[in-house]
Design a protein around this motif. Structure first.
Motif, PDB file in Angstrom:
ATOM      1  N   SER A 141      41.227  28.571 -46.187  1.00 26.85           N
ATOM      2  CA  SER A 141      40.022  29.317 -47.182  1.00 26.85           C
ATOM      3  C   SER A 141      41.647  30.201 -47.509  1.00 26.85           C
ATOM      4  CB  SER A 141      39.310  30.375 -45.980  1.00 26.85           C
ATOM      5  OG  SER A 141      40.225  30.539 -44.694  1.00 26.85           O
ATOM      6  N   GLY A 142      41.639  31.863 -47.082  1.00 21.40           N
ATOM      7  CA  GLY A 142      42.532  32.005 -47.822  1.00 21.40           C
ATOM      8  C   GLY A 142      43.626  33.379 -47.202  1.00 21.40           C
ATOM      9  N   ILE A 143      43.434  34.237 -46.881  1.00 20.55           N
ATOM     10  CA  ILE A 143      45.176  35.416 -46.762  1.00 20.55           C
ATOM     11  C   ILE A 143      44.985  36.633 -45.402  1.00 20.55           C
ATOM     12  CG2 ILE A 143      46.882  33.993 -48.339  1.00 20.55           C
ATOM     13  CD1 ILE A 143      46.887  36.872 -48.514  1.00 20.55           C
ATOM     14  N   GLY A 151      31.588  34.891 -51.239  1.00 20.05           N
ATOM     15  CA  GLY A 151      32.492  35.626 -52.587  1.00 20.05           C
ATOM     16  C   GLY A 151      33.401  34.553 -52.631  1.00 20.05           C
ATOM     17  N   LEU A 152      34.700  34.269 -51.551  1.00 18.00           N
ATOM     18  CA  LEU A 152      35.368  33.447 -51.552  1.00 18.00           C
ATOM     19  C   LEU A 152      35.114  31.895 -51.381  1.00 18.00           C
ATOM     20  CD1 LEU A 152      38.834  33.337 -49.586  1.00 18.00           C
ATOM     21  CD2 LEU A 152      37.228  31.466 -49.597  1.00 18.00           C
ATOM     22  N   THR A 153      34.063  31.331 -51.310  1.00 18.54           N
ATOM     23  CA  THR A 153      33.945  30.298 -51.371  1.00 18.54           C
ATOM     24  C   THR A 153      33.037  30.113 -52.400  1.00 18.54           C
ATOM     25  OG1 THR A 153      33.860  29.850 -49.110  1.00 18.54           O
ATOM     26  CG2 THR A 153      32.433  28.085 -50.449  1.00 18.54           C
ATOM     27  N   LEU A 154      31.944  30.609 -53.146  1.00 15.63           N
ATOM     28  CA  LEU A 154      31.824  30.677 -54.312  1.00 15.63           C
ATOM     29  C   LEU A 154      32.300  30.190 -55.470  1.00 15.63           C
ATOM     30  CD1 LEU A 154      28.775  32.346 -53.427  1.00 15.63           C
ATOM     31  CD2 LEU A 154      28.790  29.793 -53.151  1.00 15.63           C
ATOM     32  N   GLY A 155      33.713  31.760 -55.775  1.00 17.92           N
ATOM     33  CA  GLY A 155      34.812  31.259 -56.639  1.00 17.92           C
ATOM     34  C   GLY A 155      35.682  30.214 -56.028  1.00 17.92           C
ATOM     35  N   VAL A 208      20.926  33.282 -53.154  1.00 15.19           N
ATOM     36  CA  VAL A 208      21.814  33.544 -52.129  1.00 15.19           C
ATOM     37  C   VAL A 208      21.724  32.402 -51.471  1.00 15.19           C
ATOM     38  CG1 VAL A 208      21.669  35.481 -50.125  1.00 15.19           C
ATOM     39  CG2 VAL A 208      20.460  36.050 -52.748  1.00 15.19           C
ATOM     40  N   VAL A 209      23.114  32.719 -51.088  1.00 16.80           N
ATOM     41  CA  VAL A 209      24.169  31.526 -50.230  1.00 16.80           C
ATOM     42  C   VAL A 209      23.660  31.948 -49.119  1.00 16.80           C
ATOM     43  CG1 VAL A 209      25.395  29.627 -49.966  1.00 16.80           C
ATOM     44  CG2 VAL A 209      24.997  30.430 -52.203  1.00 16.80           C
ATOM     45  N   THR A 210      22.750  31.322 -47.640  1.00 19.19           N
ATOM     46  CA  THR A 210      22.542  32.035 -46.578  1.00 19.19           C
ATOM     47  C   THR A 210      23.506  31.175 -45.475  1.00 19.19           C
ATOM     48  OG1 THR A 210      20.836  30.040 -46.135  1.00 19.19           O
ATOM     49  CG2 THR A 210      20.007  32.876 -46.569  1.00 19.19           C
ATOM     50  N   ASN A 329      41.712  52.123 -51.946  1.00 15.07           N
ATOM     51  CA  ASN A 329      41.641  52.346 -53.958  1.00 15.07           C
ATOM     52  C   ASN A 329      42.476  50.371 -54.297  1.00 15.07           C
ATOM     53  OD1 ASN A 329      40.515  54.482 -54.425  1.00 15.07           O
ATOM     54  ND2 ASN A 329      42.065  55.261 -54.081  1.00 15.07           N
ATOM     55  N   TRP A 330      41.645  49.957 -55.529  1.00 14.63           N
ATOM     56  CA  TRP A 330      42.757  48.395 -56.039  1.00 14.63           C
ATOM     57  C   TRP A 330      41.880  48.230 -57.179  1.00 14.63           C
ATOM     58  CZ3 TRP A 330      43.392  43.724 -52.859  1.00 14.63           C
ATOM     59  CH2 TRP A 330      44.275  43.663 -51.480  1.00 14.63           C
ATOM     60  N   TYR A 331      43.009  47.849 -57.330  1.00 15.62           N
ATOM     61  CA  TYR A 331      42.655  46.925 -59.109  1.00 15.62           C
ATOM     62  C   TYR A 331      43.480  46.208 -59.245  1.00 15.62           C
ATOM     63  CZ  TYR A 331      41.740  46.822 -64.777  1.00 15.62           C
ATOM     64  OH  TYR A 331      41.289  46.497 -64.886  1.00 15.62           O
ATOM     65  N   TRP A 332      43.011  44.823 -59.606  1.00 20.10           N
ATOM     66  CA  TRP A 332      43.763  43.730 -59.881  1.00 20.10           C
ATOM     67  C   TRP A 332      43.239  42.795 -61.136  1.00 20.10           C
ATOM     68  CZ3 TRP A 332      42.039  40.871 -55.046  1.00 20.10           C
ATOM     69  CH2 TRP A 332      40.306  40.909 -55.072  1.00 20.10           C
ATOM     70  N   ARG A 333      44.198  42.410 -61.729  1.00 19.44           N
ATOM     71  CA  ARG A 333      43.924  41.216 -62.839  1.00 19.44           C
ATOM     72  C   ARG A 333      44.722  39.569 -62.505  1.00 19.44           C
ATOM     73  NH1 ARG A 333      43.288  43.127 -68.041  1.00 19.44           N
ATOM     74  NH2 ARG A 333      41.632  44.580 -67.918  1.00 19.44           N
ATOM     75  N   ASN A 427      37.583  35.297 -58.448  1.00 12.72           N
ATOM     76  CA  ASN A 427      37.891  35.928 -57.538  1.00 12.72           C
ATOM     77  C   ASN A 427      38.839  37.364 -57.271  1.00 12.72           C
ATOM     78  OD1 ASN A 427      35.641  35.040 -56.497  1.00 12.72           O
ATOM     79  ND2 ASN A 427      36.659  33.424 -54.876  1.00 12.72           N
ATOM     80  N   PHE A 428      39.592  36.878 -58.846  1.00 16.13           N
ATOM     81  CA  PHE A 428      40.951  37.979 -59.136  1.00 16.13           C
ATOM     82  C   PHE A 428      40.421  38.940 -59.710  1.00 16.13           C
ATOM     83  CE2 PHE A 428      44.053  35.509 -56.498  1.00 16.13           C
ATOM     84  CZ  PHE A 428      43.687  36.087 -55.472  1.00 16.13           C
ATOM     85  N   MET A 429      39.098  39.131 -60.518  1.00 20.76           N
ATOM     86  CA  MET A 429      38.611  39.478 -61.966  1.00 20.76           C
ATOM     87  C   MET A 429      37.914  40.737 -61.754  1.00 20.76           C
ATOM     88  SD  MET A 429      37.225  37.458 -64.290  1.00 20.76           S
ATOM     89  CE  MET A 429      38.016  35.232 -65.063  1.00 20.76           C
ATOM     90  N   LEU A 463      24.889  40.038 -60.949  1.00 20.15           N
ATOM     91  CA  LEU A 463      26.325  40.949 -60.588  1.00 20.15           C
ATOM     92  C   LEU A 463      27.435  40.606 -60.264  1.00 20.15           C
ATOM     93  CD1 LEU A 463      23.940  44.483 -59.446  1.00 20.15           C
ATOM     94  CD2 LEU A 463      26.082  44.134 -61.265  1.00 20.15           C
ATOM     95  N   ASN A 464      28.008  39.489 -61.254  1.00 20.52           N
ATOM     96  CA  ASN A 464      28.376  38.467 -60.728  1.00 20.52           C
ATOM     97  C   ASN A 464      29.959  38.738 -61.630  1.00 20.52           C
ATOM     98  OD1 ASN A 464      26.700  37.031 -62.517  1.00 20.52           O
ATOM     99  ND2 ASN A 464      25.923  36.947 -60.503  1.00 20.52           N
ATOM    100  N   GLN A 465      30.355  37.263 -61.378  1.00 21.52           N
ATOM    101  CA  GLN A 465      31.376  36.869 -62.891  1.00 21.52           C
ATOM    102  C   GLN A 465      30.255  36.225 -63.726  1.00 21.52           C
ATOM    103  OE1 GLN A 465      33.925  38.445 -63.866  1.00 21.52           O
ATOM    104  NE2 GLN A 465      34.454  39.353 -61.994  1.00 21.52           N
TER     105      GLN A 465
END
Ligand SMILES: Cc1cc2nc3c(=O)[nH]c(=O)nc-3n(C[C@H](O)[C@H](O)[C@H](O)COP(=O)(O)OP(=O)(O)OC[C@H]3O[C@@H](n4cnc5c(N)ncnc54)[C@H](O)[C@@H]3O)c2cc1C
Length: 473
Positions: A141-143, A151-155, A208-210, A329-333, A427-429, A463-465
């Motif tokens: 998965s992630g870190i 969300g992490l999986t679907l991206g 919606v993934v259940t 507060n987060w802002y990422w690219r 997932n980083f947008m 409401l997604n990319q």
């Protein structure tokens, strides 16, 4: 997030009679403006996001999700889907409309014999790690363990085990999904193959993934942790790292970071608040071999601090949770990167020296090895030739610094983007416009659009990319 900023503004409320009928059949909890827990409930991980939904529906099972989707359809409500709520752009929440929240859907079932795990859509990775660790098994998965599984999986999903075992989606066997018309289906290699292809990288566009069914791996203890060096050594370390890691055994993962040493007791006091470069290692093979490889690194570049050793997999997965709590507060690219030329390294060193706040950082996550062995068209995730997924993140608890962290992130991204492959990890947008979404899916975009038009022709899940035709606004 302050709740006062929007307290006086008007949230489009949902007709009481319609709501009454919905409530009577809904098993979970519903929150509306005016309810005691509404303001807490509408918060997402990123405090820069301040949205006010008309209704939050905390679903407890698939039936609740189906009812919520049908309710939104019948009354033409805007829909957000929230898994772990970690989206930087706050895409798990909406203004007005209905937020379908899965955070109460937490079932996890490990099948030791098959080495699989079924995970409901509201779980976080920490919950999954704890459950699978009991069997000596783990999921790539992630870190950070507080991130949502959905969300992490679907991206796509990358983290400490990617080089050896691929992206999270490369370990996905099936998913159960409530579609935009309220139908409940399973997507896998055997059923709804087109949908299964699309959800492996295409985000929350298709339903919606259940629940997810994942393949697990025999990982229990790893040789892992961070090593730091003075920022002055960043050029030399990066030049070595770009050649060393791709040639290293795939059991070895190591994401590179530019960061500030937190003023926490686990770090030597003389290093507190010092800007450094570092690599967070995770060796998922034989511990002795991991030790051997990393002692050669230590000899070559003696670190000013390190915390590398044998650790249970859930330990490395949650090691940085405290540094990044909910409500900052987060802002990422992001960008996908194949090579790290000296010119790009020079920009990293420049912006590393200008890190605007203690938690602001830049990470290069390796996605070579097993990730590269899956074809570009085998899943919706297109950048299979990339060696790294780069993220630049401005983070701070104080909203007074929002402009500073945002500007630093944008400037840094502008400076390094020319050395990237052109697209970035969804997932980083933030909300960066349709061209960025298209640049991320490249040749897979048209196929995604066809599948979107088949399963969600009215773009209920937008409401997604968002995958949409050029004619749609
Ligand atoms: C601190 C932090 C660390 C991170 N580390 C990593 C990392 O190591 N590796 C990595 O790959 N990514 C990482 N990410 C990025 C992460 O993958 C995304 O933020 C992801 O969107 C989070 O998923 P979520 O379910 O928590 O988010 P949410 O905000 O709930 O959802 C994100 C998106 O997915 C959709 N969605 C959520 N649940 C569902 C569902 N059940 N069905 C359909 N659509 C759904 C939402 O509508 C939204 O569009 C990190 C993020 C943060 C904040």
């Amino acid at each position: 997030m302050t709740t006062s900023t929007k307290e006086s503004s008007h949230v489009r409320s949902i007709n009481a009679d319609l709501l009454g009928a919905f409530k009577a059949n809904f098993h979970g909890e519903l929150l509306q403006p005016g309810d005691k827990d509404y303001h807490e409930g509408r918060k997402v991980y990123n405090a820069m996001i301040d949205k006010q939904p008309g209704l939050i529906a905390y679903c407890t099972n698939e039936g609740d999700v189906i009812k919520a989707v049908r309710f939104a359809l019948d009354y033409n409500l805007d829909v957000a889907i929230r898994g772990g709520g970690h989206s930087g752009a706050g895409l798990g929440m909406c203004d007005d409309g209905l937020c379908i929240d899965l955070s109460r859907m937490k079932k996890i079932r490990v099948n030791q014999q098959d080495r699989t795990v079924m995970v409901e859509g509201g779980c976080t990775w920490g919950e999954v790690d704890q459950a699978t660790h009991a069997y000596g098994l783990a999921m790539p998965s992630g870190i950070i363990s507080t991130t949502g599984v959905a969300g992490l999986t679907l991206g796509g999903g990358h983290g400490h085990l990617s080089r050896k075992y691929g992206l999270t989606i490369d370990n996905l066997l099936a998913a159960e999904i409530v579609l935009a018309n309220g139908e409940f289906v399973t997507a896998s290699e055997q059923e709804h193959q087109d949908l299964f292809w699309a959800i492996r990288g295409g985000g929350g566009n298709f339903g919606v993934v259940t629940s997810f069914l994942f393949r697990l791996h025999p990982i229990s203890t790893v040789y892992a942790g961070p090593m730091f060096w003075e920022l002055e050594k960043a050029t030399e370390i990066l030049q070595w790292y770009r050649d060393f890691l791709p040639a290293a055994p795939e059991e070895l993962n190591g994401f590179f970071a530019l960061m500030t040493v937190p003023p926490a007791p686990s770090f030597p006091e003389q290093l507190h608040m010092q800007k450094v470069c570092g690599i967070v290692w995770c060796y998922c093979g034989d511990i002795k071999q991991g030790e051997e490889i990393l002692s050669q690194v230590r000899e070559k570049f003696p670190p000013i601090f390190e915390h590398v050793g044998a650790v249970p997999y859930p330990g490395i997965q949650s090691a940085f949770d405290a540094l990044y709590p909910k409500g900052h507060n987060w802002y990422w690219r992001g960008d996908f990167v194949q090579e790290l030329p000296d010119e790009a390294i020079a920009q990293h060193v420049k912006f590393g020296n200008e890190l605007p706040t203690m938690q602001s950082t830049m990470h290069l996550y390796p996605i070579d090895g097993a990730v590269n062995r899956v074809g570009k068209q085998e899943t919706a995730f297109s950048f299979r030739e990339a060696n790294w997924s780069q993220v630049i993140v401005g983070v701070d608890p104080d909203p007074a610094n929002n402009e500073r962290i945002t500007q630093w992130t944008r400037d840094y991204w502008e400076a390094t983007h020319p050395y990237s492959l052109g697209g970035g990890y969804v997932n980083f947008m933030m909300e960066e416009g349709q061209e960025r979404v298209k640049a991320t899916y490249r040749d897979n975009y048209d196929r995604l659009l066809k599948i979107k038009q088949k399963y969600d022709p009215t773009n209920l899940f937008h409401l997604n990319q968002n995958i949409k035709a050029s004619s749609e606004t």
